[in-house]
Design a protein around this motif. Structure first.
Motif: not given
Length: 337
Positions: A210, A215, A286
Motif C-alpha cells: 500500500g 494508500a 484499485h
C-alpha cells in the motif's frame, strides 16, 4: 494485456494475488465483495490467479473455487502448500510451516477439494521448511505432477542456492518473492537464477503493501490484526521517514502520466521480461488501476531516477520482523537501514 511465460503457460504480465480477500490486512471484506473483485479481474483479461492454503486458513481457496469454477478454462490457477492452519491444543488454527512429503501431499489434496478442481496449474512450496531437505519437499511435489494433480511447481521466498537444489530434482517453473522498489532482495541473486534456469519470477506486494499506492498515511489507523503492525517499516518512526520518499515518487508518476500504483508495477515489468506481477486488492477500482500499469511506458532515465529515489539504502526498516525473517530463505543485504 501483454503476456509472459510461466512454466508451460502463457499468462498476463499482471495477475491477481487473492490473499487480501481473506487474509492478513485486518477484517476481510464480505465474500460478495471478494466475488466482485475476482470476476472483475477476469473481465479485465487477467489470466493468473494466485491463492494458498494459508490464506484465511482455507477460506481464500474456498472463495476462489466457488467463484471461479465456472470459468476454470479461462485462467491459470496457482496455489501453495507447505504452510497451512493446524489446530492447536485449544482448537484454534495456527500457522505451521511443514514441508514433510506427507504433509505436502495432504495440503495439495485439501487445496484441490477447496478449489473445486482436478488439477492445480502451478503449485508452490509456500515456505521451505528448514527441518526438511528441499529435495524431499520438491520430490513430493514432483510426485503430484506425475499423478496429474499438479501441472508445474514453484517455490516461494527461497534463495538462489535453494532454487538450484530444487531445480535439480524437478524443473521449477516459478519463484514467488516480495519485490518492489522498496524491497530489492531478489536483485542480489535469485532474479538472475530464475532467468538462468528458465523460471518466471512472480513478484508479490509490488506496491509495497500500500505504501507505493499512496494508500496509507497514518499507521495508527491500521487494524489490530493487520500484519503490517509487526513489520519494522511500518513502525511510526520508520514510516514517517519513509513517507518523505512519496512526494518525489508521486512527481515521477505525474511525469510518466500514470498513478503511483501503476508506476510501481510498471517499474517491475520494465525490469526483466521474466517478471510477472501479482498485486492484491479488495477494491474493483484499485484492481482496474493496477491492470492499467500494463500500458505504462517508462524510459531509461525515469527508471534510473526511480532506482535512485527508493531502494534498500533509502528505505528505513527491514521488511520482516526477526521471527518472520527467520522463516524465509531469501538473500539479505549486508546492512539494512
Amino acid at each position: 494485456m501483454q503476456t509472459r511465460a510461466l512454466g508451460p503457460f502463457e499468462v498476463t504480465a499482471i495477475g491477481l494475488g487473492c490473499m487480501n480477500l481473506s487474509h492478513a490486512y485486518g477484517k476481510p471484506p464480505p465474500p460478495e465483495q471478494g466475488e466482485r473483485v475476482l470476476l472483475a479481474a477476469l473481465d479485465a483479461g487477467v489470466t493468473l490467479f494466485d491463492t494458498a492454503a494459508l490464506y484465511g486458513f482455507g477460506a481464500n481457496e474456498t472463495l476462489v473455487g466457488k467463484v471461479m469454477k465456472p470459468h476454470r478454462r479461462q485462467f491459470t490457477l496457482a496455489s501453495k502448500g507447505g504452510m497451512a492452519g493446524v489446530p492447536g491444543d485449544d482448537g484454534m488454527l495456527r500457522r505451521v510451516i511443514d514441508g514433510r512429503p506427507d504433509t505436502v501431499r495432504k495440503n495439495c489434496e485439501d487445496s484441490l477439494r477447496r478449489l473445486q478442481t482436478d488439477v492445480i496449474d502451478l503449485y508452490y512450496l509456500h515456505r521451505w521448511d528448514k527441518q526438511v531437505p528441499i529435495e524431499d519437499s520438491v520430490g513430493a511435489m514432483s510426485d503430484l505432477v506425475r499423478a496429474g494433480k499438479v501441472r508445474s511447481i514453484g517455490l516461494s521466498e527461497v534463495s538462489a542456492a535453494t532454487l538450484r537444489k530444487a531445480h535439480a530434482v524437478h524443473p521449477i517453473s516459478a519463484v514467488q518473492t516480495e519485490y518492489s522498489l522498496w524491497t530489492r532482495n531478489p536483485e542480489i541473486a535469485v532474479l538472475d537464477a530464475c532467468r538462468e534456469i528458465g523460471a518466471a519470477f512472480v513478484a508479490f506486494s509490488p506496491v509495497a503493501r500500500g505504501f507505493l499506492a499512496d494508500a496509507l498515511h497514518d499507521v495508527s489507523t491500521l487494524d489490530a490484526k493487520d500484519i503490517r503492525r509487526s513489520m519494522p517499516r511500518f513502525t511510526p518512526e520508520n514510516y514517517a521517514a519513509n513517507l518523505k520518499l512519496l512526494p518525489g515518487f508521486k512527481s515521477l508518476a505525474q511525469e510518466a502520466g500514470c498513478t503511483p500504483a501503476q508506476l510501481a508495477i510498471a517499474w517491475l515489468l520494465h525490469k526483466a521480461p521474466h517478471i510477472i506481477v501479482i498485486p492484491g486488492t479488495t477494491s474493483v477500482e484499485h484492481l482496474q488501476d493496477d491492470v492499467g500499469a500494463a500500458s505504462v511506458k517508462l524510459d531509461a532515465t525515469l527508471i534510473a531516477r526511480l532506482d535512485a529515489l527508493i531502494n534498500e539504502k533509502t528505505v528505513k526498516g527491514q521488511r520482516y520482523s526477526a521471527q518472520s525473517a527467520s522463516e524465509v530463505d531469501t538473500e539479505e543485504f549486508a546492512s539494512v537501514a
